[in-house]
Motif scaffolding. Structure first.
Motif, PDB file in Angstrom:
ATOM      1  N   UNK A 120      51.511  57.460  31.191  1.00  0.00           N
ATOM      2  CA  UNK A 120      52.774  57.598  30.467  1.00  0.00           C
ATOM      3  C   UNK A 120      53.223  59.057  30.289  1.00  0.00           C
ATOM      4  N   UNK A 121      52.435  60.037  30.733  1.00  0.00           N
ATOM      5  CA  UNK A 121      52.719  61.426  30.397  1.00  0.00           C
ATOM      6  C   UNK A 121      53.406  62.180  31.536  1.00  0.00           C
ATOM      7  N   UNK A 122      52.984  61.963  32.788  1.00  0.00           N
ATOM      8  CA  UNK A 122      53.543  62.696  33.924  1.00  0.00           C
ATOM      9  C   UNK A 122      54.802  62.004  34.445  1.00  0.00           C
ATOM     10  N   UNK A 123      55.812  62.796  34.793  1.00  0.00           N
ATOM     11  CA  UNK A 123      57.104  62.220  35.175  1.00  0.00           C
ATOM     12  C   UNK A 123      57.825  63.069  36.224  1.00  0.00           C
ATOM     13  N   UNK A 124      58.817  62.466  36.839  1.00  0.00           N
ATOM     14  CA  UNK A 124      59.725  63.162  37.758  1.00  0.00           C
ATOM     15  C   UNK A 124      61.022  62.358  37.794  1.00  0.00           C
ATOM     16  N   UNK A 125      62.114  63.027  38.108  1.00  0.00           N
ATOM     17  CA  UNK A 125      63.430  62.385  38.046  1.00  0.00           C
ATOM     18  C   UNK A 125      64.171  62.552  39.371  1.00  0.00           C
ATOM     19  N   UNK A 126      64.842  61.480  39.782  1.00  0.00           N
ATOM     20  CA  UNK A 126      65.806  61.598  40.880  1.00  0.00           C
ATOM     21  C   UNK A 126      67.043  60.794  40.513  1.00  0.00           C
ATOM     22  N   UNK A 127      68.130  61.061  41.217  1.00  0.00           N
ATOM     23  CA  UNK A 127      69.400  60.392  40.935  1.00  0.00           C
ATOM     24  C   UNK A 127      70.009  59.867  42.230  1.00  0.00           C
ATOM     25  N   UNK A 128      70.748  58.773  42.112  1.00  0.00           N
ATOM     26  CA  UNK A 128      71.432  58.243  43.285  1.00  0.00           C
ATOM     27  C   UNK A 128      72.729  59.029  43.491  1.00  0.00           C
TER      28      UNK A 128
END
Length: 205
Positions: A121-129
């Motif tokens: 639940x701690x590591x993340x990354x974001x992308x967008x369409x």
């Protein structure tokens, strides 16, 4: 008198309800379709005017099409759960998808890089369409207690199962080091570890 339902007279807490589809707002259906196909998501058969795609290993799909939602294109945000965030990000980048850097959340805010302890639940990354709809990828390997019912343990793909087996193997190796002897009953130990990991129960030692 109405016929008795298949689930009998169970209280609402015992009624199964599954999230099947999330509608996302897009301005260009063909452009969005091409983007989500590039992610490797399966194109499902649907009625005319509806595009539905399903991420590999997911029980929930996304839909878009003319008139499906009054929401503004780009206003949606949703989470994607992955078992190896770094590998997933690398695969997306290789497919030509622009993905933000890896980061992990702390009490003082986000910090660049994977969580040093690789906690769930701690590591993340974001992308967008192309419209700006936001997908936040979150690395989860061990669930919080009660998040998944122990009796419903399942793996959405071969890669998820392989990852769980690798984590069980590593933990079992530590178990054998602690006991100082080979565990001939390792299949049961693996199974207990993998079920406990998914359901949030105490992991075997």
């Amino acid at each position: 008198m109405s016929p008795k339902s298949a689930q009998g007279d169970a209280g609402i807490e015992n009624v199964d309800v599954k999230v099947e589809v999330i509608v996302i707002p897009v301005s260009d259906v063909d452009r969005a379709k091409e983007f989500y196909r590039r992610l490797g998501w399966r194109l499902d058969q649907t009625p005319p005017g509806i595009v539905q795609l399903t991420p590999r290993g997911s029980g929930c799909s996304v839909q878009f099409g003319p008139g499906l939602t009054p929401a503004a294109p780009g206003s949606a945000m949703a989470y994607l759960v992955v078992s190896d965030l770094e590998a997933t990000r690398n695969a997306l980048v290789a497919a030509g998808v622009e993905v933000g850097g890896l980061f992990h959340v702390t009490p003082d805010g986000p910090v660049d890089g994977l969580d040093p302890e690789r906690r769930s639940y701690v590591s993340r990354a974001i992308f967008r369409d192309p419209d700006g709809n936001t997908w936040l990828m979150q690395e989860i390997t061990t669930r919080l207690p009660g998040r998944i019912e122990g009796g419903l343990t399942s793996f959405g793909s071969a890669s998820d199962l392989a990852g769980a087996l690798r984590r069980a193997a590593a933990a079992h190796g530590e178990h054998e080091e602690r006991t100082g002897q080979r565990d001939e009953n390792w299949p049961d130990w693996y199974a207990t570890y993998m079920v406990s990991e998914q359901s949030g129960a105490k992991l075997p030692e």
